[in-house]
Write an enzyme that holds these catalytic residues in place. Structure first.
Site, PDB file in Angstrom:
ATOM      1  N   HIS A 187       0.840  -1.203   0.000  1.00  0.00           N
ATOM      2  CA  HIS A 187       0.000   0.000   0.000  1.00  0.00           C
ATOM      3  C   HIS A 187       0.873   1.250   0.000  1.00  0.00           C
ATOM      4  O   HIS A 187       2.057   1.213   0.391  1.00  0.00           O
ATOM      5  CB  HIS A 187      -0.908   0.004   1.230  1.00  0.00           C
ATOM      6  CG  HIS A 187      -0.136  -0.008   2.529  1.00  0.00           C
ATOM      7  ND1 HIS A 187       0.436   1.113   3.074  1.00  0.00           N
ATOM      8  CD2 HIS A 187       0.170  -1.038   3.366  1.00  0.00           C
ATOM      9  CE1 HIS A 187       1.064   0.792   4.198  1.00  0.00           C
ATOM     10  NE2 HIS A 187       0.921  -0.511   4.395  1.00  0.00           N
ATOM     11  N   GLU A 247      -2.573  -7.313   7.350  1.00  0.00           N
ATOM     12  CA  GLU A 247      -1.211  -7.223   7.876  1.00  0.00           C
ATOM     13  C   GLU A 247      -1.041  -8.031   9.165  1.00  0.00           C
ATOM     14  O   GLU A 247      -2.020  -8.388   9.828  1.00  0.00           O
ATOM     15  CB  GLU A 247      -0.838  -5.751   8.118  1.00  0.00           C
ATOM     16  CG  GLU A 247       0.542  -5.498   8.726  1.00  0.00           C
ATOM     17  CD  GLU A 247       1.716  -6.002   7.886  1.00  0.00           C
ATOM     18  OE1 GLU A 247       1.709  -7.188   7.515  1.00  0.00           O
ATOM     19  OE2 GLU A 247       2.646  -5.206   7.627  1.00  0.00           O
TER      20      GLU A 247
END
Length: 477
Positions: free
Chosen positions: A291, A364
């Site tokens: 990201h 994550e």
């Protein structure tokens, strides 16, 4: 491609390749296959390649490669692949089932159907012979769920704080259970160690019988010098006749959960896909992006499963990723469910008009109590934790962040999805996170677990993996 399978009972999933089913090897016959899937319950010597003059790819179908009697010579002559990393969680369930079933069979005062036999496992001293992927997974469940103390013997002392490295002698002398989970080519046990074993010892073997044969163990169980034996390691009917309430001979079903079977099949099919791509000179790419930079990235704050918005730089990075991928043949985007990944994908979607799928297991790593806190502060407060991670890769792989996850936890949760996606799609993009991307990339490129955790990735990097070659490159945007 001409595919052959040797004693693979479950071969229906290969029907698209119309395999030649080989049930027995005739040394005088030449088999035309260039790819062979071999049941690892049967030995294979490199001299047997004379029966397969066209062979290029050998897939060993199982979790133990002890059947490969001269592996180095074999690797010099053909490409060797192993289906050996698919069943950790199901093996844990299987081992616990065996242990509980054994305790239920004991002639004790708790032969009551309402008795919780799992209580018999609480606080036990467990010896692990072998601490690879499966061994560690089993040890981890017993430690976390049943508060067992874990001793282990392996090729090396991994320096793990929860588990004590010990000699084989100490395992036999002091443990309530000895679980043999070692690869047979790396391990053997002197049967004389049974002479010093404590009388409460139960040996549980989920590796090969050759490590410590049941025939050597049986006299010690029969004369009550050890408490019992559990194993799925023998096909010998004579040995199965030894079974009693103190010797539990189980069927080999440890890897037969629906999930593990599907992963196992997909791994083999992925190897075949890679082979076909190479043979046809075709290419398929996986693009892995992190990201864009977030506000907490700038402030050096642990994010993990929490979120902060993209910074102005992060938004610009996402646009540059779009510019790079606009010239690629992207067919699909798979993304983490977390906000910063979704923001990045939303920017990409403005130009890349392809389907987008959110994969929840791609979130994550959970950094536990570190989340939403300063990286510098946590590194000062937990200096020993970070020092151990820096000097010991096994510590970094297996020990979780306090109240959070380890890299091994991530490996377990992403494996199935990575294999599914990589098998069924070509030329796709994954948008994830620094820690989880390490494992995703490692699985696709066939790295070891210790190699995977070294795969760092910055916010401004896109990794390109060429599937047929297991190679990757990095573009800095």
């Amino acid at each position: 491609m001409r595919l052959g399978t040797y004693n693979i009972v479950d071969s229906e999933f290969l029907r698209a390749y119309t395999p030649q089913i080989i049930g027995g090897l005739d040394s005088g016959e030449k088999y035309p296959c260039d790819v062979l899937i071999w049941n690892n319950n049967y030995d294979f010597h490199s001299y047997m390649l004379s029966s397969f003059p066209n062979l290029k790819l050998f897939i060993n179908w199982g979790t133990d490669d002890g059947n490969l009697k001269d592996e180095e010579d074999l690797q010099k002559k053909v490409t060797l692949k192993k289906v050996d990393f698919y069943a950790q969680e199901s093996m844990c369930e299987y081992v616990l089932m065996l242990m509980v079933a054994f305790e239920q069979a004991q002639e004790k005062d708790f032969n009551n159907e309402t008795f919780d036999h799992t209580k018999q496992l609480h606080g036990k001293k467990i010896g692990m012979l072998g601490l690879g992927k499966i061994g560690f997974a089993v040890a981890n469940v017993l430690y976390k769920t049943f508060h067992c103390s874990i001793l282990y013997n392996a090729t090396n002392d991994h320096g793990l704080p929860r588990y004590l490295f010990a000699s084989k002698e100490e395992l036999f002398k002091t443990c309530d259970y000895l679980i043999i989970a070692a690869k047979s080519k790396d391990c053997s046990v002197d049967p004389a160690l049974l002479d010093i074993a404590n009388s409460n010892l139960v040996i549980l073997n989920i590796s090969r019988d050759s490590i410590l044969p049941l025939t050597a163990i049986y006299p010690y169980v029969r004369t009550h010098k050890i408490r019992g034996f559990i194993g799925d390691v023998t096909h010998d009917p004579a040995q199965k006749n030894m079974a009693s309430h103190r010797i539990l001979i189980a069927p080999k079903t440890g890897y037969q959960t629906e999930e593990s079977v599907r992963i196992k099949r997909n791994i083999a099919l992925f190897y075949l896909k890679q082979y076909v791509l190479r043979e046809k000179g075709k290419k398929s790419f996986v693009y892995v992006a992190r990201h864009g930079e977030t506000e907490w990235n700038l402030q050096k704050i642990y994010q993990g499963t929490h979120d902060s918005p993209l910074s102005a730089t992060g938004e610009e990075q996402a646009k540059k990723i779009t510019d790079i991928l606009a010239h690629k043949k992207i067919t699909h985007i798979f993304t983490s469910p977390l906000g910063r990944a979704q923001e990045t994908v939303a920017i990409l979607a403005e130009s890349l008009a392809v389907p987008i799928t959110t994969v929840h297991t791609f979130k994550e790593m959970d950094f536990g109590i570190f989340q939403q806190r300063s990286q510098r502060q946590m590194q000062e407060l937990f200096a020993d934790f970070f020092a151990n991670r820096k000097k010991n890769l096994h510590y970094k792989l297996f020990i979780p962040y306090p109240a959070g996850e380890s890299y091994f936890d991530i490996y377990l949760r992403v494996l199935a999805a990575v294999m599914d996606i990589t098998l069924h799609y070509d030329d796709f993009l994954i948008v994830g996170h620094e820690s989880v991307n390490r494992i995703i990339r490692g699985i696709i490129t066939g790295k070891s677990l210790l190699e995977m955790i070294e795969n760092r990735q910055k916010n401004d990097e896109v990794v390109i993996i060429e599937v047929s070659k297991n190679t990757e490159g990095i573009i800095t945007i």
